[in-house]
Each structure stands twice: as structure tokens, then as C-alpha cells.
Motif scaffolding. Structure first.
Motif, PDB file in Angstrom:
ATOM      1  N   ALA A   3      -3.121   4.527   0.000  1.00  0.00           N
ATOM      2  CA  ALA A   3      -2.382   3.681  -0.975  1.00  0.00           C
ATOM      3  C   ALA A   3      -2.629   4.585  -2.398  1.00  0.00           C
ATOM      4  O   ALA A   3      -3.626   5.017  -2.658  1.00  0.00           O
ATOM      5  N   MET A   5      -3.002   4.271  -6.026  1.00  0.00           N
ATOM      6  CA  MET A   5      -3.272   2.958  -6.920  1.00  0.00           C
ATOM      7  C   MET A   5      -3.805   3.503  -8.276  1.00  0.00           C
ATOM      8  O   MET A   5      -4.099   4.629  -8.710  1.00  0.00           O
ATOM      9  N   ILE A  19      -7.664   1.764   1.843  1.00  0.00           N
ATOM     10  CA  ILE A  19      -7.557   0.408   1.554  1.00  0.00           C
ATOM     11  C   ILE A  19      -7.273  -0.405   2.814  1.00  0.00           C
ATOM     12  O   ILE A  19      -6.599   0.210   3.802  1.00  0.00           O
ATOM     13  N   VAL A  56      -4.460  -1.567  -8.671  1.00  0.00           N
ATOM     14  CA  VAL A  56      -3.213  -2.058  -7.843  1.00  0.00           C
ATOM     15  C   VAL A  56      -2.369  -1.073  -7.361  1.00  0.00           C
ATOM     16  O   VAL A  56      -2.256   0.099  -8.042  1.00  0.00           O
ATOM     17  N   VAL A  57      -2.079  -1.370  -6.096  1.00  0.00           N
ATOM     18  CA  VAL A  57      -1.127  -0.167  -5.512  1.00  0.00           C
ATOM     19  C   VAL A  57       0.294  -0.305  -6.363  1.00  0.00           C
ATOM     20  O   VAL A  57       0.857  -1.330  -6.390  1.00  0.00           O
ATOM     21  N   ASN A 117      -0.310  -5.544  -5.185  1.00  0.00           N
ATOM     22  CA  ASN A 117       0.004  -4.376  -4.322  1.00  0.00           C
ATOM     23  C   ASN A 117       1.340  -4.181  -4.066  1.00  0.00           C
ATOM     24  O   ASN A 117       1.992  -5.132  -3.643  1.00  0.00           O
ATOM     25  N   THR A 121       2.417   2.912  -0.117  1.00  0.00           N
ATOM     26  CA  THR A 121       1.384   2.763   0.956  1.00  0.00           C
ATOM     27  C   THR A 121       2.024   2.710   2.370  1.00  0.00           C
ATOM     28  O   THR A 121       3.352   2.882   2.466  1.00  0.00           O
ATOM     29  N   VAL A 124       3.154  -3.420   3.524  1.00  0.00           N
ATOM     30  CA  VAL A 124       3.287  -4.467   2.331  1.00  0.00           C
ATOM     31  C   VAL A 124       3.299  -5.848   2.987  1.00  0.00           C
ATOM     32  O   VAL A 124       4.163  -5.901   3.829  1.00  0.00           O
TER      33      VAL A 124
END
Length: 346
Positions: A3, A5, A19, A56-57, A117, A121, A124
Motif C-alpha cells: 500500500a 502510505m 499492511i 494512511v493509505v 485507508n 493498494t 479496500v
């Protein structure tokens, strides 16, 4: 899973990290991200000029495939191809703004990609209110533009009226500007699109999308062109999408008496604004911050009827592993919308 971030406040601080996969609860929907667009907001987070809550993503404009839905979720099932309203990952649902559908103004709101997030990535998990099925009329790449399209729809369709034949000055041929252009052309407006010498690729896309006139403000005299096209009257509406401080007063100068000005781009700093011209011309001033629930209903109709062509706006599709190159492409402005896709094998 990998991810991208924002790990801490400050310039940069973006890192590809491992993650855990998110867990889908009874009201959640787990989505495998197919395409995720890089937004101007992501660039502001990179430059630390837009509020985020690291670690945070980041990423919030995306489409994907449902791989799991909670037991309390109805009408959304594994295998469904979906797009996502990212701005209501968390809202209070009780304030006057939430009750009216203007969730952007909820004081407790957190959005995917800045407050919780996001989509740069593999997977979700979102709540069911955020998920919309993708119409069969568009591709997964085009569906990733649903959220920026919503920003353009609010600015062009909801704040005020445009009429066929209106002269509109649109500053900034980035993805939001190009989406606004598409909606304005559909209304029959004559759109003058401005950019700089760096924006040549984007200005050419604007021409393909049927802008009336494109202007490089570094090499051409914008006011002279506006005066010639409008016989000295000025444009009916200025739509500022660039977020460039210099574009604000340039737009105000070009607007006719009793004209309108809409601020769409995030400037990210304090600027000096020509308030006397707003007064003496009696210009109506609007700010357009993202979208509302009613906006998303319009977006669904526009996409399902395929009334605007999103394909020319998508210029680059880059693997997540090359996110730095993708960000460099955007910084260079030699692009329209840049999408990323997950390319790591687990």
C-alpha cells in the motif's frame, strides 16, 4: 498486501509498505481495486498542503470488483463491478449538512485516502452507502473517473445556469478542468481553455474535446483574445480549475459585468483577490467543494447514458510499483488523468 502510505506529516513521506488485508464486517463491502486515479488532492497530500491523518493509505478515485459483502448488505454481491463515493467513509449522519446530503461539510467527516485507508493498494473495505454498480456502457478505467466527474458535475450542473452560446473561460486543463469542459461543450457553450506552455498535452486534449479556443497564457495575451471573441464584453462565466493564484484575478478581469465566477481548483495558500472588480462588475461568486448526494445521482445518469467521452482524458496507466514515475508525470503536466493498478504478486 502493498500500500502507498502517507506515513507522517510534512512534504513527501510517501512509502510503499506491507499492511494486512482489511477485514469485511457485517455492513462492509470488500473491493479488489482495479484502477485508481491520482487526484490533485493526492498531490496536495504529497506536498502537505491538504489535511490528512497519517499513517494512511492514500488514493480515493477508484473502480473495482466486489470480492466479499457483509451479511447485512443487500443488492451488492461478489463479482459486481463497482465505483465508489469516497467522501463518506465516516460522517456523523446527524448534523444538518448530513441530513441534507451535503456530507462534505460534516465536521466529523473522514474520506477514503486522507482520513481512512484508501485505494492505492490491493483491497479496500467500504460501507454499503458508498458503492455504486458500474453501468455496462463504460469500462473499469472510465469508472475510476466517477468521483472527479462528480466534482465537475456539481460545479457545472448544480451551482448556477449555463446557456447555449455562453462564453466560458476555463482556467486549468487538468483532469477536473477537462471534465468540466466536456460538460460545458455538451451544453453548447463556447469554452476558452487556458493553460501554460507546460500544459501543451492537456491543451491538445481540450481541443480534441471541442474547446472553442485554447490559450497559452505564457505566450498569448488572454485579455486581448477574450475582447476579440466577445466583442469587448467579456466572458459570461469564469471557471477556475487550476488552483494557480495568478489565474484568479486574470479570470475576474475577463468576466463581463453581471457575470459569474466559480472556484473549483484548490489553491492551497492565501492570495490577494481583486474584490473591487467583483464589486463594480457585480460578479456572482461561487465555490464548488467536491459533491453531494444529489450529484452522485446525476453522475449515475450521465455514465449510464454515455453522454460524455471520458476516454481522451485518460492518458497514462501505471503500475503501483512505479508510483514515483506516475507522480512525476503529473508534476510535469504532460498528461491527462493518470491511473494506477496493483501489480504485486502475493
Amino acid at each position: 498486501m502493498k500500500a502507498l502510505m502517507k506515513t507522517k506529516p510534512g512534504f513527501g513521506n510517501l512509502h510503499l509498505l506491507d499492511i494486512p488485508e482489511p477485514v469485511c464486517d457485517a455492513t462492509g463491502i470488500k473491493i479488489k481495486v482495479r484502477y485508481s486515479g491520482i487526484c490533485g488532492t493526492d498531490m496536495h497530500i504529497y506536498h502537505d498542503s491538504y489535511k490528512s491523518y497519517p499513517p494512511v493509505v492514500i488514493g480515493h478515485e477508484f473502480s473495482g470488483e466486489v470480492v466479499e459483502s457483509g451479511k447485512n448488505v443487500k443488492n451488492i454481491n461478489p463479482g459486481d463491478i463497482v465505483m465508489v463515493l469516497p467522501s463518506i467513509a465516516w460522517t456523523c449522519k446527524n448534523c444538518m449538512y448530513c441530513k441534507q446530503g451535503y456530507y462534505m461539510f460534516c465536521s466529523e467527516r473522514r474520506s477514503i485516502g486522507s482520513g481512512v485507508n484508501g485505494s492505492f493498494t490491493e483491497y479496500v473495505v467500504v460501507n454499503k452507502e458508498m458503492v455504486y454498480k458500474v453501468p455496462s456502457t463504460i469500462s473499469l478505467q472510465e469508472a475510476a473517473l466517477a468521483e472527479p466527474l462528480a466534482c465537475a458535475v456539481q460545479a457545472i450542473e448544480e451551482l448556477t445556469e449555463f446557456h447555449a452560446g455562453d462564453w466560458v473561460l476555463l482556467s486549468g486543463p487538468g483532469p477536473i478542468g477537462l471534465l468540466c469542459l466536456s460538460l460545458l461543450v455538451r451544453k453548447g457553450c463556447n469554452v476558452i481553455v487556458t493553460g501554460t506552455s507546460q500544459d501543451l498535452t492537456r491543451l491538445n486534449i481540450a481541443k480534441e474535446l471541442r474547446a472553442h479556443t485554447i490559450v497559452d497564457v505564457f505566450t498569448q495575451d488572454l485579455q486581448e483574445i477574450v475582447d476579440e471573441l466577445t466583442e469587448g464584453v467579456g466572458v459570461d462565466v469564469g471557471v477556475e480549475c487550476s488552483g494557480a493564484p495568478s489565474a484568479v484575478n486574470t479570470s475576474i478581469k475577463a468576466i463581463k459585468k453581471l457575470g459569474k465566477y466559480i472556484q473549483v481548483g484548490i489553491i492551497g495558500s492565501d492570495i490577494e483577490m481583486d474584490m473591487d472588480s467583483i464589486l463594480y462588475k457585480q460578479i456572482q461568486l461561487y465555490g464548488s467543494y467536491a459533491h453531494s448526494m444529489q450529484t452522485w445521482e446525476k453522475v449515475k445518469k450521465i455514465l449510464s447514458t454515455n453522454t460524455i467521452d471520458l476516454k481522451p482524458i485518460i492518458t497514462d496507466v501505471v503500475p503501483l510499483s512505479e508510483w514515483e514515475r506516475a507522480f512525476e508525470i503529473i508534476e510535469s503536466k504532460e498528461c491527462g488523468k493518470v491511473l494506477m493498478y496493483y501489480d504485486f504478486e502475493e
